[in-house]
Design a protein around this motif. Structure first.
Motif, PDB file in Angstrom:
ATOM      1  N   PRO A 154       0.838  -1.214   0.000  1.00 21.11           N
ATOM      2  CA  PRO A 154       0.000   0.000   0.000  1.00 21.11           C
ATOM      3  C   PRO A 154       0.867   1.255   0.000  1.00 21.11           C
ATOM      4  N   ARG A 155       0.371   2.294  -0.628  1.00 26.13           N
ATOM      5  CA  ARG A 155       1.108   3.554  -0.678  1.00 26.13           C
ATOM      6  C   ARG A 155       0.586   4.485   0.407  1.00 26.13           C
ATOM      7  N   CYS A 156       1.489   4.978   1.245  1.00 25.23           N
ATOM      8  CA  CYS A 156       1.075   5.819   2.361  1.00 25.23           C
ATOM      9  C   CYS A 156       1.724   7.198   2.334  1.00 25.23           C
ATOM     10  N   LYS A 157       2.464   7.511   1.259  1.00 30.40           N
ATOM     11  CA  LYS A 157       3.076   8.827   1.119  1.00 30.40           C
ATOM     12  C   LYS A 157       2.830   9.329  -0.297  1.00 30.40           C
ATOM     13  N   SER A 158       2.990  10.615  -0.486  1.00 33.29           N
ATOM     14  CA  SER A 158       2.728  11.183  -1.811  1.00 33.29           C
ATOM     15  C   SER A 158       3.816  12.145  -2.273  1.00 33.29           C
ATOM     16  N   VAL A 159       4.951  12.186  -1.568  1.00 32.97           N
ATOM     17  CA  VAL A 159       6.028  13.105  -1.938  1.00 32.97           C
ATOM     18  C   VAL A 159       7.240  12.309  -2.410  1.00 32.97           C
ATOM     19  N   ILE A 160       7.633  12.536  -3.669  1.00 28.13           N
ATOM     20  CA  ILE A 160       8.848  11.943  -4.228  1.00 28.13           C
ATOM     21  C   ILE A 160      10.003  12.876  -3.906  1.00 28.13           C
ATOM     22  N   MET A 161      10.983  12.384  -3.165  1.00 33.49           N
ATOM     23  CA  MET A 161      12.112  13.230  -2.767  1.00 33.49           C
ATOM     24  C   MET A 161      13.171  13.267  -3.865  1.00 33.49           C
ATOM     25  N   ASN A 162      12.730  13.646  -5.059  1.00 34.84           N
ATOM     26  CA  ASN A 162      13.617  13.733  -6.206  1.00 34.84           C
ATOM     27  C   ASN A 162      12.906  14.571  -7.264  1.00 34.84           C
ATOM     28  N   VAL A 163      13.638  14.929  -8.340  1.00 28.31           N
ATOM     29  CA  VAL A 163      13.022  15.706  -9.413  1.00 28.31           C
ATOM     30  C   VAL A 163      12.480  14.804 -10.514  1.00 28.31           C
ATOM     31  N   PHE A 164      12.723  13.504 -10.407  1.00 29.08           N
ATOM     32  CA  PHE A 164      12.162  12.536 -11.347  1.00 29.08           C
ATOM     33  C   PHE A 164      11.833  11.267 -10.581  1.00 29.08           C
ATOM     34  N   CYS A 165      11.119  10.367 -11.231  1.00 27.61           N
ATOM     35  CA  CYS A 165      10.668   9.138 -10.575  1.00 27.61           C
ATOM     36  C   CYS A 165      11.590   7.971 -10.909  1.00 27.61           C
ATOM     37  N   ASP A 166      11.942   7.194  -9.909  1.00 25.90           N
ATOM     38  CA  ASP A 166      12.660   5.943 -10.114  1.00 25.90           C
ATOM     39  C   ASP A 166      12.172   4.936  -9.080  1.00 25.90           C
ATOM     40  N   ASN A 167      12.621   3.705  -9.199  1.00 27.48           N
ATOM     41  CA  ASN A 167      12.102   2.656  -8.320  1.00 27.48           C
ATOM     42  C   ASN A 167      12.376   2.918  -6.845  1.00 27.48           C
ATOM     43  N   PRO A 168      13.606   3.324  -6.446  1.00 25.55           N
ATOM     44  CA  PRO A 168      13.829   3.605  -5.026  1.00 25.55           C
ATOM     45  C   PRO A 168      12.905   4.690  -4.483  1.00 25.55           C
ATOM     46  N   SER A 169      12.670   5.734  -5.284  1.00 23.73           N
ATOM     47  CA  SER A 169      11.790   6.818  -4.835  1.00 23.73           C
ATOM     48  C   SER A 169      10.349   6.336  -4.690  1.00 23.73           C
ATOM     49  N   LEU A 170       9.893   5.518  -5.633  1.00 24.52           N
ATOM     50  CA  LEU A 170       8.535   4.971  -5.550  1.00 24.52           C
ATOM     51  C   LEU A 170       8.394   4.020  -4.373  1.00 24.52           C
ATOM     52  N   LEU A 171       9.439   3.255  -4.118  1.00 24.05           N
ATOM     53  CA  LEU A 171       9.391   2.300  -3.006  1.00 24.05           C
ATOM     54  C   LEU A 171       9.288   3.023  -1.671  1.00 24.05           C
ATOM     55  N   LYS A 172       9.893   4.208  -1.579  1.00 23.96           N
ATOM     56  CA  LYS A 172       9.838   4.981  -0.339  1.00 23.96           C
ATOM     57  C   LYS A 172       8.433   5.530  -0.063  1.00 23.96           C
ATOM     58  N   LEU A 173       7.563   5.501  -1.070  1.00 19.97           N
ATOM     59  CA  LEU A 173       6.182   5.959  -0.866  1.00 19.97           C
ATOM     60  C   LEU A 173       5.323   4.895  -0.196  1.00 19.97           C
ATOM     61  N   THR A 174       5.786   3.665  -0.179  1.00 18.53           N
ATOM     62  CA  THR A 174       4.976   2.561   0.324  1.00 18.53           C
ATOM     63  C   THR A 174       5.212   2.342   1.809  1.00 18.53           C
ATOM     64  N   CYS A 175       4.251   1.665   2.431  1.00 20.74           N
ATOM     65  CA  CYS A 175       4.417   1.259   3.819  1.00 20.74           C
ATOM     66  C   CYS A 175       4.289  -0.262   3.880  1.00 20.74           C
ATOM     67  N   GLY A 176       4.821  -0.846   4.899  1.00 19.80           N
ATOM     68  CA  GLY A 176       4.838  -2.303   4.989  1.00 19.80           C
ATOM     69  C   GLY A 176       6.255  -2.818   4.848  1.00 19.80           C
ATOM     70  N   ASN A 177       6.377  -4.116   4.754  1.00 17.70           N
ATOM     71  CA  ASN A 177       7.681  -4.776   4.685  1.00 17.70           C
ATOM     72  C   ASN A 177       8.221  -4.707   3.256  1.00 17.70           C
ATOM     73  N   ARG A 178       9.341  -3.994   3.085  1.00 15.19           N
ATOM     74  CA  ARG A 178       9.939  -3.818   1.758  1.00 15.19           C
ATOM     75  C   ARG A 178      11.091  -4.774   1.511  1.00 15.19           C
TER      76      ARG A 178
END
Length: 311
Positions: free
Chosen positions: A167-191
């Motif tokens: 599930p996604r529990c955040k909405s801020v990408i801490m970068n100027v573009f999207c990549d997998n690590p940034s998208l993964l940081k938006l999720t909650c749960g066991n990564r």
């Protein structure tokens, strides 16, 4: 509530560059020049391979994937960043963010597999010249190109498909573009599974690419040392130096990109710039390196230019 916002209307917020007053348009035009230059160089290389019959060889059919891949990388990243700078917006729809990240990761894996395929072609040409035409048949070339893109696609799809289970529990990408690590940081749960698969995919790409290139270039070096023909040595140098330079460039800027997610004691803007290098430097330098070090491409380009000028 954010966990339910996976539709096309869901928006994410990107973390923009901190641009001083009056710096927006100079940065935009500088970026635009870089982008157009990269597009021009790669399209020129693609056009030469398509239009010039002397380049219709296995080596150049495989090489064709490299500028094509570079166009994907620089186009997936830079126009969006420049648009956000000039319009001062930092929003992106979630599906488009995933698409951008997917294309950028396809680009990264693509370079490694393409260089591996090209090194095998050079190994066959230099170490087994009498059998080259029977080894690198049109069917084998098509299979190699299909394997390059197919393996890259499967690995990246497996990486991104794992995100659907979290599930996604955040909405801020801490970068100027999207990549997998940034998208993964938006999720909650066991990564943990995502991280393991991500490391595994990276290891597979690096292991396959580096091992095949190491094998090919060691064999080529041995052939050069035992060969008495200076022409063979010159051919090996001319055809292999470009690929080695491109590999070194990619690995160096790739290291900076990876480190950009690790450094916490440098400015946020510097981290973002480091993360962008892998999508800017290779697409700009790859066609130039090949133009300089591959005599057949260089001579073909000069002949075309001379013909145009004389007309």
């Amino acid at each position: 509530m954010e966990n339910k916002s996976f539709g096309f209307n869901s928006e994410l917020t990107l973390d923009p560059f901190v641009i001083p007053p009056g710096g927006k348009y100079p940065i935009f035009f500088l970026g635009l020049i870089i982008y157009l230059f990269g597009i021009f160089c790669n399209l020129t290389l693609l056009s030469l391979i398509i239009l010039q019959k002397n380049l219709h060889k296995p080596m150049y059919f495989i090489l064709f994937s490299l500028p094509l891949n570079d166009l994907v990388g620089i186009t997936a990243m830079l126009p969006k960043v420049l648009s956000d700078i000039v319009t001062e917006t930092n929003k992106v729809y979630y599906p488009l963010c995933v698409l951008q990240a997917f294309l950028l990761h396809m680009y990264g894996g693509g370079i490694l597999f393409i260089l591996a395929a090209m090194s095998f072609d050079r190994y066959a040409a230099i170490c087994m010249p009498l059998r080259y035409s029977t080894i690198m048949t049109p069917r084998i070339v098509v299979c190699i190109i299909s394997l390059v893109w197919g393996l890259d696609f499967v690995l990246i799809v497996s990486l991104f498909s794992l995100q659907t289970r979290l599930p996604r529990c955040k909405s801020v990408i801490m970068n100027v573009f999207c990549d997998n690590p940034s998208l993964l940081k938006l999720t909650c749960g066991n990564r943990a599974v995502n991280n393991i698969i991500g490391l595994f995919n990276t290891a597979v790409m690096q292991a396959v690419s580096v091992s095949l290139q190491a094998f090919s270039y060691v064999k080529i070096l041995i052939t050069c040392l035992v060969s008495r023909r200076s022409e063979a040595k010159t051919k090996a140098i001319n055809t292999c130096v470009a690929q080695l330079v491109i590999l070194i460039i990619f690995e160096i800027v790739g290291t900076f990109t990876i480190l950009s997610h690790r450094f916490t004691n440098v400015s946020a803007d510097l981290q973002k710039i480091m993360g962008m290098l892998i999508f800017l430097v290779p697409p700009l330098l790859n066609p130039i390196v090949y133009g300089l070090y591959t005599s057949e491409i260089r001579n073909t380009m000069l002949r075309v230019i001379k013909k145009r000028v004389s007309n």
